[in-house]
Design a protein around this motif. Structure first.
Motif, PDB file in Angstrom:
ATOM      1  N   TYR A 220      -2.315  10.108  10.371  1.00 49.17           N
ATOM      2  CA  TYR A 220      -1.326   9.972   9.303  1.00 49.17           C
ATOM      3  C   TYR A 220      -1.986   9.333   8.090  1.00 49.17           C
ATOM      4  O   TYR A 220      -3.138   8.911   8.148  1.00 49.17           O
ATOM      5  N   LEU A 221      -1.269   9.254   7.008  1.00 53.46           N
ATOM      6  CA  LEU A 221      -1.853   8.744   5.769  1.00 53.46           C
ATOM      7  C   LEU A 221      -2.335   7.311   5.907  1.00 53.46           C
ATOM      8  O   LEU A 221      -3.278   6.898   5.228  1.00 53.46           O
ATOM      9  N   PHE A 222      -1.686   6.529   6.787  1.00 51.51           N
ATOM     10  CA  PHE A 222      -2.119   5.157   7.020  1.00 51.51           C
ATOM     11  C   PHE A 222      -2.687   4.991   8.432  1.00 51.51           C
ATOM     12  O   PHE A 222      -2.494   3.968   9.076  1.00 51.51           O
ATOM     13  N   GLY A 223      -3.380   6.009   8.896  1.00 47.17           N
ATOM     14  CA  GLY A 223      -4.054   5.901  10.174  1.00 47.17           C
ATOM     15  C   GLY A 223      -3.163   6.294  11.329  1.00 47.17           C
ATOM     16  O   GLY A 223      -2.715   7.434  11.428  1.00 47.17           O
ATOM     17  N   ASP A 224      -2.879   5.332  12.223  1.00 45.38           N
ATOM     18  CA  ASP A 224      -2.134   5.665  13.433  1.00 45.38           C
ATOM     19  C   ASP A 224      -0.641   5.402  13.309  1.00 45.38           C
ATOM     20  O   ASP A 224       0.088   5.532  14.293  1.00 45.38           O
ATOM     21  N   ARG A 225      -0.153   5.032  12.105  1.00 43.17           N
ATOM     22  CA  ARG A 225       1.270   4.739  11.935  1.00 43.17           C
ATOM     23  C   ARG A 225       1.899   5.702  10.940  1.00 43.17           C
ATOM     24  O   ARG A 225       1.446   5.830   9.805  1.00 43.17           O
TER      25      ARG A 225
ATOM     26  N   GLU B 209       0.826  -1.205   0.000  1.00 42.31           N
ATOM     27  CA  GLU B 209       0.000   0.000   0.000  1.00 42.31           C
ATOM     28  C   GLU B 209       0.859   1.253   0.000  1.00 42.31           C
ATOM     29  O   GLU B 209       0.514   2.254  -0.652  1.00 42.31           O
ATOM     30  N   ILE B 210       1.983   1.230   0.730  1.00 39.39           N
ATOM     31  CA  ILE B 210       2.894   2.367   0.738  1.00 39.39           C
ATOM     32  C   ILE B 210       3.444   2.615  -0.660  1.00 39.39           C
ATOM     33  O   ILE B 210       3.515   3.765  -1.126  1.00 39.39           O
ATOM     34  N   GLU B 211       3.800   1.552  -1.355  1.00 41.51           N
ATOM     35  CA  GLU B 211       4.331   1.698  -2.710  1.00 41.51           C
ATOM     36  C   GLU B 211       3.318   2.350  -3.640  1.00 41.51           C
ATOM     37  O   GLU B 211       3.653   3.240  -4.423  1.00 41.51           O
ATOM     38  N   VAL B 212       2.063   1.938  -3.539  1.00 38.23           N
ATOM     39  CA  VAL B 212       1.016   2.510  -4.394  1.00 38.23           C
ATOM     40  C   VAL B 212       0.808   3.982  -4.066  1.00 38.23           C
ATOM     41  O   VAL B 212       0.730   4.837  -4.970  1.00 38.23           O
ATOM     42  N   LEU B 213       0.712   4.308  -2.761  1.00 40.08           N
ATOM     43  CA  LEU B 213       0.478   5.699  -2.389  1.00 40.08           C
ATOM     44  C   LEU B 213       1.694   6.557  -2.709  1.00 40.08           C
ATOM     45  O   LEU B 213       1.556   7.716  -3.142  1.00 40.08           O
TER      46      LEU B 213
END
Length: 334
Positions: free
Chosen positions: A232-237, A181-185
């Motif tokens: 954050y972009l991925f919630g709490d991390r 998911e990080i790679e896509v975003l």
């Protein structure tokens, strides 16, 4: 923790380049950035587990970065967030450059590793007579005395993953369960925001200019909505995606928007993005690698022929210390 990456104190006077002088040397770019071939040709990778040509080792590698360049600041932030201050050393080039490229001057300090006065010396030491783009960030290998890599897109990943064995207390910016998911975003942020602001600035026709700036403002709207209910972009991390986005947001009102004429709406006009950006600025690794004075707007070229007529946007000074009010959104302590 034992300090690994400190540099021996030199007994010699530091060496500095002469002041940047475009009148004498010409501007940076022509003959460097417009050559055929890859713009970032040094593709070495630092690897974990003692494998590869450049295995991760404490004290072996040095980063050359700049306060002005968002890609370089991204690397500096990742290095600090990952707990690598004592593992990978770092120094800054001067903010100004002419045709000679990045240089070391008294404002940002000397080159503590090689005593170079120009960063081009590192490139020439790696490839004699190197004719191409002299960019930051650069990973330098003290052992082989050459550049490992200058590809800004992969250096943060190597820093965030290869040195875990020696890292101090830090964050996992590339958690395994989120990497896809990080790679896509990351690709979306790079395409529509990080590179998007530069594409608006370089647009050569009215149609291209309008299309490019619509792409950037649409991306900012999407990201503002995404951050409405998450810290954050991925919630709490906190992840590397947050770092990539932040370095562009930090420059938007002072550099990218006034230079390119992207939007009548400043960063402060996006309620969630602006609060999020201030929240991240409160993190020491972000705040301590930021110098807003380095985000200066160069002169905008006058339109000619079919060149676009751009909206006028003045640099906007914002209060980065204003309370962000996002404490109620849970997130890991940084």
């Amino acid at each position: 923790m034992t300090t690994h990456a400190t540099t021996p104190v030199s007994t010699h006077a530091p060496a500095y380049a002469s002041p940047a002088d475009v009148a004498a040397h010409g501007p940076y770019g022509p003959g460097r950035t417009d050559r055929p071939g890859p713009l970032y040709p040094f593709q070495g990778r630092i690897t974990a587990g003692g494998s590869g040509e450049y295995p991760a080792e404490p004290g072996r590698y040095h980063l050359y970065v700049s306060y002005t360049c968002p890609w370089a600041q991204r690397v500096a932030i990742v290095r600090d967030l990952a707990g690598l201050r004592d593992v990978v050393s770092l120094s800054y080039v001067d903010d100004d450059r002419d045709a000679r490229g990045w240089a070391f001057r008294e404002r940002r300090g000397p080159d503590p590793v090689n005593g170079f006065t120009l960063l081009s010396e590192a490139y020439d030491a790696t490839e004699p007579g190197y004719p191409g783009h002299i960019s930051v960030p650069v990973v330098w290998d003290r052992r082989t005395k050459r550049i490992v890599g200058n590809d800004y897109a992969v250096i943060p990943f190597d820093l965030g993953t290869a040195f875990a064995e020696w890292a101090g207390p830090g964050l996992d910016l590339y958690p395994a369960d989120l990497r896809d998911e990080i790679e896509v975003l990351d690709e979306e942020i790079a395409r529509d925001v990080s590179q998007g602001v530069n594409l608006v600035a370089r647009a050569s026709t009215q149609e291209e200019y309008e299309r490019r700036r619509d792409q950037v403002t649409a991306a900012l709207d999407r990201l503002d909505a995404r951050l409405a209910g998450r810290r954050y972009l991925f919630g709490d991390r906190l992840t590397e995606s947050d770092v990539q986005l932040w370095v562009v947001l930090a420059r938007f009102d002072l550099l990218h928007n006034p230079l390119a004429g992207i939007s009548e709406r400043p960063l402060t006009g996006y309620p969630n993005l602006w609060a999020y950006a201030r929240d991240l600025y409160g993190i020491p690794a972000v705040r301590e690698t930021t110098d807003f004075a380095a985000f200066r707007v160069p002169g905008r070229p006058a339109p000619s022929g079919d060149g676009p007529v751009r909206i006028e946007v003045a640099p906007h000074e914002a209060d980065w210390h204003e309370p962000h009010g996002r404490e109620a959104l849970t997130g890991e302590h940084v």
